[in-house]
Design a protein around this motif. Structure first.
Motif, PDB file in Angstrom:
ATOM      1  N   LYS A   3       0.785  -1.207   0.031  1.00 27.44           N
ATOM      2  CA  LYS A   3      -0.170  -0.159  -0.029  1.00 27.44           C
ATOM      3  C   LYS A   3       0.886   1.233  -0.003  1.00 27.44           C
ATOM      4  N   SER A   4       0.367   2.170  -0.779  1.00 23.96           N
ATOM      5  CA  SER A   4       0.934   3.447  -0.709  1.00 23.96           C
ATOM      6  C   SER A   4       0.124   4.971  -0.611  1.00 23.96           C
ATOM      7  N   VAL A   5       0.335   5.754   0.396  1.00 23.10           N
ATOM      8  CA  VAL A   5      -0.567   6.798   0.583  1.00 23.10           C
ATOM      9  C   VAL A   5       0.158   8.138  -0.215  1.00 23.10           C
ATOM     10  N   VAL A   6      -0.701   8.601  -1.357  1.00 19.11           N
ATOM     11  CA  VAL A   6       0.092   9.528  -2.241  1.00 19.11           C
ATOM     12  C   VAL A   6      -0.732  11.204  -1.765  1.00 19.11           C
ATOM     13  N   VAL A   7       0.152  12.038  -1.687  1.00 20.13           N
ATOM     14  CA  VAL A   7      -0.354  13.492  -1.424  1.00 20.13           C
ATOM     15  C   VAL A   7      -0.681  13.860  -2.711  1.00 20.13           C
ATOM     16  N   LYS A  24       2.635  -1.083  -9.190  1.00 21.67           N
ATOM     17  CA  LYS A  24       3.360  -1.831  -8.133  1.00 21.67           C
ATOM     18  C   LYS A  24       2.658  -1.450  -6.700  1.00 21.67           C
ATOM     19  N   TYR A  25       1.667  -0.564  -6.621  1.00 18.28           N
ATOM     20  CA  TYR A  25       1.233  -0.223  -5.266  1.00 18.28           C
ATOM     21  C   TYR A  25      -0.172  -0.357  -5.305  1.00 18.28           C
ATOM     22  N   GLU A  26      -0.960  -0.643  -4.138  1.00 16.91           N
ATOM     23  CA  GLU A  26      -2.361  -0.292  -4.185  1.00 16.91           C
ATOM     24  C   GLU A  26      -2.282   1.383  -3.482  1.00 16.91           C
ATOM     25  N   LEU A  27      -3.124   2.222  -4.449  1.00 12.29           N
ATOM     26  CA  LEU A  27      -2.689   3.629  -3.823  1.00 12.29           C
ATOM     27  C   LEU A  27      -4.026   4.261  -3.356  1.00 12.29           C
ATOM     28  N   TYR A  28      -3.703   5.092  -2.245  1.00 11.26           N
ATOM     29  CA  TYR A  28      -4.602   5.711  -1.370  1.00 11.26           C
ATOM     30  C   TYR A  28      -4.290   7.237  -1.535  1.00 11.26           C
ATOM     31  N   TRP A 106      -1.986   8.549   8.222  1.00  7.00           N
ATOM     32  CA  TRP A 106      -2.846   7.617   7.603  1.00  7.00           C
ATOM     33  C   TRP A 106      -2.080   6.392   7.148  1.00  7.00           C
ATOM     34  N   ALA A 107      -0.891   6.696   6.535  1.00  5.34           N
ATOM     35  CA  ALA A 107      -0.342   5.294   6.075  1.00  5.34           C
ATOM     36  C   ALA A 107       0.171   4.575   7.262  1.00  5.34           C
ATOM     37  N   TYR A 108       0.292   4.957   8.318  1.00  2.00           N
ATOM     38  CA  TYR A 108       0.802   4.011   9.556  1.00  2.00           C
ATOM     39  C   TYR A 108      -0.494   3.349  10.118  1.00  2.00           C
ATOM     40  N   THR A 109      -1.721   3.957  10.061  1.00  2.00           N
ATOM     41  CA  THR A 109      -2.925   3.250  10.270  1.00  2.00           C
ATOM     42  C   THR A 109      -3.539   2.154   9.209  1.00  2.00           C
ATOM     43  N   LEU A 110      -3.011   2.578   8.071  1.00  2.00           N
ATOM     44  CA  LEU A 110      -3.334   1.392   6.833  1.00  2.00           C
ATOM     45  C   LEU A 110      -2.409   0.594   6.874  1.00  2.00           C
ATOM     46  N   ASN A 111      -1.040   0.588   7.525  1.00  2.00           N
ATOM     47  CA  ASN A 111      -0.100  -0.410   7.188  1.00  2.00           C
ATOM     48  C   ASN A 111       0.382  -0.253   5.775  1.00  2.00           C
ATOM     49  N   ALA A 112       0.565   0.806   5.322  1.00  4.02           N
ATOM     50  CA  ALA A 112       1.203   1.335   3.966  1.00  4.02           C
ATOM     51  C   ALA A 112       2.691   1.531   4.238  1.00  4.02           C
TER      52      ALA A 112
END
Length: 224
Positions: A3-7, A24-28, A106-112
């Motif tokens: 998982k990846s969080v994108v600004v 390559k990633y599941e994107l948020y 947010w990334a920490y909570t998603l385990n991204a």
């Protein structure tokens, strides 16, 4: 898939960064309304979140920052004129630190494992776009969650940008056009709050130059 969080601003850089990482990633995606003049970018972000199939897309209102920033920069000030080439008045104080802090939480909570923002090699004038800055933030954030990371409750994050990989704005455009075709011209770069790109601000000028360097005919509609 990791998982990846994108600004995700809805601009060329963040949209093309997602295009680069999509396989390559599941994107948020996370978009910030911080009192910027260019609120057209929020509409663009919503549209491209759907086009690119982001797993989730959140729009976060931090409009209170406009009052805190005051007239310190041209992007949030209603009084200051936007320049046509780089001037330090364009720099919004540690804007990317504010964005990356929330995105990383947010990334920490998603385990991204990856937090992304669209800084590229052409952003060298902006201190909070440089990889050295992102590396220090990454280290600080992981230290702030070190117990969770060591106990396997949290994943360690990496803060990544195209800049870190040596990619320019024109490199990003080539990646984005491959995936999005003519939709790429619907991204929003302009600093002004108009229905079309003004065509004369620093960001519009950078956009024009990047399309030219990439060898892509620019079909963006500009006022000038």
């Amino acid at each position: 898939m990791k998982k990846s969080v994108v600004v995700f601003s809805g601009g060329v850089d963040s949209v093309c960064a997602v295009s680069f990482l999509k396989s390559k990633y599941e994107l948020y995606g996370i978009t910030f309304s911080y009192g910027q003049k260019a609120n057209m970018e929020i509409s663009a972000a919503k549209s491209f979140a759907k086009k690119l199939g982001l797993k989730q897309h959140k729009i976060i209102d931090i409009g209170f920052m406009k009052e805190l920033y005051g007239d310190s920069n041209v992007l949030t000030s209603s009084k200051r004129k936007i320049p046509s080439k780089f001037d330090y008045s364009i720099v919004v104080p540690i804007r990317n630190a504010v964005f990356l802090s929330v995105a990383s939480a947010w990334a920490y909570t998603l385990n991204a494992s990856l937090v992304v923002y669209g800084a590229h090699t052409g952003d060298k004038h902006y201190p909070d776009c440089r990889p050295t800055f992102a590396k220090k933030l990454e280290s600080a954030f992981n230290q702030g969650e070190i117990d969770g990371i060591n106990s396997k409750l949290r994943k360690k994050i990496e803060i990544w940008s195209p800049y870190k990989q040596g990619l320019s704005k024109s490199d990003l455009l080539k990646e984005g056009e491959k995936l999005l075709g003519n939709s790429i011209f619907k991204t929003w770069s302009c600093y002004s709050n108009k229905k079309l790109h003004c065509g004369v601000c620093e960001s519009c000028n950078n956009r024009k130059a990047a399309f030219e360097k990439a060898g892509i005919i620019d079909k963006t509609k500009y006022l000038k």
